[in-house]
Design an enzyme around this catalytic site. Structure first.
Site, mmCIF file in Angstrom:
data_model
loop_
_atom_site.group_PDB
_atom_site.id
_atom_site.type_symbol
_atom_site.label_atom_id
_atom_site.label_comp_id
_atom_site.label_asym_id
_atom_site.label_seq_id
_atom_site.Cartn_x
_atom_site.Cartn_y
_atom_site.Cartn_z
ATOM 1 N N CYS A 83 0.739 -1.219 0.041
ATOM 2 C CA CYS A 83 0.029 -0.096 0.035
ATOM 3 C C CYS A 83 0.941 1.173 0.034
ATOM 4 C CB CYS A 83 -1.004 0.052 1.259
ATOM 5 S SG CYS A 83 -2.385 1.112 1.041
ATOM 6 N N TYR A 84 0.898 2.000 1.033
ATOM 7 C CA TYR A 84 1.987 3.229 1.244
ATOM 8 C C TYR A 84 3.221 2.741 0.841
ATOM 9 C CZ TYR A 84 4.434 7.078 2.766
ATOM 10 O OH TYR A 84 5.229 8.391 2.906
ATOM 11 N N GLU A 175 -1.869 -9.240 3.984
ATOM 12 C CA GLU A 175 -1.670 -9.700 5.000
ATOM 13 C C GLU A 175 -3.344 -10.048 5.815
ATOM 14 O OE1 GLU A 175 -1.685 -5.377 5.689
ATOM 15 O OE2 GLU A 175 -1.139 -6.679 4.309
ATOM 16 N N ASP A 231 1.903 -15.203 31.319
ATOM 17 C CA ASP A 231 3.010 -14.494 30.615
ATOM 18 C C ASP A 231 4.500 -14.956 31.761
ATOM 19 O OD1 ASP A 231 1.796 -13.741 28.698
ATOM 20 O OD2 ASP A 231 1.447 -11.554 29.641
ATOM 21 N N LYS A 377 0.575 -12.850 22.481
ATOM 22 C CA LYS A 377 0.084 -13.570 23.240
ATOM 23 C C LYS A 377 -0.275 -14.959 23.067
ATOM 24 C CE LYS A 377 -1.412 -12.367 26.928
ATOM 25 N NZ LYS A 377 -0.810 -12.632 28.252
#
Length: 521
Positions: A83-84, A175, A231, A377
């Site tokens: 894109c950009y 994506e 975590d 995560k």
């Protein structure tokens, strides 16, 4: 964690930059998001296999437009502009970029040219395929040395490729899931164009991390703050594998934990870790410092500062400890406005302070170890399974570092915490009862600073309101609210109002992230 095969994703402020990195990892190649301002010399020193330029909210002809170091195009490594990223590449090579007559947003059909049909980027994908567009500008004329690979209705130059260099540009977003062949094209890019081996897995990550920390730590001791969440549990597991009894864990019971959580952490730890655990009861001190405080960031600051004091005092018993291990994960880093290489990208706003991002090592006098800093995560959970942790630990829903203090809106008091703890326990119990705990990503109760009129029996009440929050997400960078079944919500509401003294109203939060965050404070 330095990997043999790494692809850099340059962040130009894209909505989907984290998703790009995740997709590359799903292809079996480690990816890392870096500032768009990274220099060619910095890239040359690390030697990544490729560069991907993300999209962004800019136009190349605006004064505030962002550009990469032109020297990146001379490194000889594959580049994919999205894109950009494509528009910038075209502009920097002499092409023209203009506003599109019709803004192209949503599904579009991409048509491959004869050159595109034979290009490795589109190997085993159809001539006409659905892609997802999101742009107001388009490349009007090809830059010198490039050729056309695909078009769409509003993008005559939908995909371009340099004739002699491995430099590509795509106007659409491969994506996102709506680009039906997007993951195939990214896989072709990393395997056929970048010639990556695509062998990066959680098993390899775990082995590399254990070896790295074993060599780095030597005979020193490491202190790990254990909270009971996935975590910190995974951090403890990977360090236990690396250094065994040199790992010393500390659980600070700040009085802001969920119902029965402190005892549950101790019980789970004793059964699965070969390391020492010290539990510190500091609830009174935390409540004292939170008295009268209503501003969310100030709550986080005070909790973080006092945590340092308590943790530092507890750590004094380990004289040979020179390292501090933390369960920082990638979303924590991004939301706190930091970057992986400690250089600001200029794109990540500080959404909220995370108690475990930055500052602690200097104040405590330890060197910092963050084994999960570069993982999302879901990747942390995969790592936990790989390390042999039990599923009830690995799939436990996240819990914020400041605990219930940021779910108890307004001033935090012992009475309000108990009320919130009881309501939250009901919510968790009902989610388990319905068999939905693994289907949702996070669910909890929030005690609102609002009282409302109610009727119980024949009398008027004026009591607190509780909000129930339930979201589904892959990486906690974005999240959708979960449409729980009516009967589940009905049981939650009935039980909370009947069983939690001082509550007469329950509401359900139907906000997604963005624009809301998952936590209320």
């Amino acid at each position: 964690m330095h990997m043999q095969e790494t692809i850099f994703v340059l962040d130009f402020g894209a909505q989907y930059v984290q998703l790009i990195a995740r997709r590359i990892r799903e292809c079996g190649v480690y990816s890392q998001i870096v500032p768009h301002s990274i220099t060619a010399e910095e890239v040359r020193q690390v030697r990544p296999k490729a560069l991907i330029f993300s999209g962004g909210p800019f136009s190349v002809y605006e004064k505030n437009a962002r550009f990469c170091d032109p020297g990146l195009f001379d490194l000889g490594i594959p580049i994919l502009g999205i894109c950009y990223g494509m528009q910038m590449t075209a502009h920097m090579h002499g092409g023209t970029v203009e506003p599109s007559p019709d803004r192209e947003y949503g599904r579009a059909t991409l048509h491959l040219t004869p050159e595109g049909e034979t290009d490795p980027l589109f190997h085993h994908t159809p001539r006409d395929q659905q892609v997802w567009m999101s742009h107001g500008d388009h490349v009007k004329t090809l830059p010198s040395g490039f050729e056309l690979l695909a078009t769409s209705a509003s993008s005559p130059i939908g995909v371009m490729r340099h004739k002699t260099k491995p430099v590509y540009g795509v106007q659409y977003h491969p994506e996102v899931a709506h680009s039906l062949c997007g993951i195939d094209q990214l896989r072709n890019f990393v395997a056929k164009i970048c010639r990556c081996q695509c062998t990066w897995t959680m098993k390899n990550f775990a082995a590399a991390a254990a070896e790295r920390f074993r060599n780095e730590i030597g005979s020193d001791q490491v202190i790990c703050g254990l909270s009971g969440g996935v975590d910190s549990a995974v951090v403890a597991a990977i360090l236990s594998k690396a250094i065994g009894k040199q790992l010393k864990c500390i659980l600070v019971d700040n009085g802001l934990l969920r119902k029965g959580e402190a005892d549950g952490v101790v019980s789970a730890f004793e059964g699965h870790f070969d390391a020492e655990l010290t539990k510190i009861d500091a609830a009174a001190g935390f409540l004292e410092r939170l008295a009268g405080v209503t501003e969310p960031q100030e709550k986080r600051r005070r909790i973080g500062h006092y945590f340092i004091d308590v943790f530092s005092e507890a750590a004094k018993q380990y004289r040979n400890a020179h390292y501090l291990a933390q369960g920082t994960i990638y979303p924590d880093v991004i939301e706190s406005g930091a970057s992986l290489n400690s250089r600001e990208t200029g794109t990540a706003a500080t959404i909220k302070l995370h108690h475990n991002v930055g500052g602690l090592p200097e104040k405590l006098g330890f060197k910092l170890i963050e084994p999960l800093r570069e993982l999302f995560k879901d990747e942390v959970r995969k790592l936990g399974i790989e390390l042999g942790l039990p599923e009830h630990l690995v799939w436990r829903h996240p819990f914020p570092g400041p605990g219930l203090a940021v779910r108890c809106l307004g001033e935090v008091t012992r009475e309000k915490l108990e009320r919130l703890r009881d309501a939250d326990a009901v919510v968790i119990e009902e989610i388990h009862r319905a068999g939905l705990y693994r289907d949702v990503s996070q669910v909890f109760a929030v005690l609102l600073p609002v009282k409302s009129v109610g009727v119980m029996g024949d009398g008027r009440t004026y009591e607190d309101a509780v909000a129930v929050r339930c979201v589904t997400t892959d990486d906690f960078m974005t999240a959708d609210w979960s449409p729980l079944p009516d009967d589940v919500l009905r049981r939650m509401s009935t039980r909370i109002i009947n069983e939690v003294k001082g509550v007469n109203r329950v509401v359900y939060d139907i906000s997604s992230k963005p624009p809301a965050t998952i936590e209320w404070e």
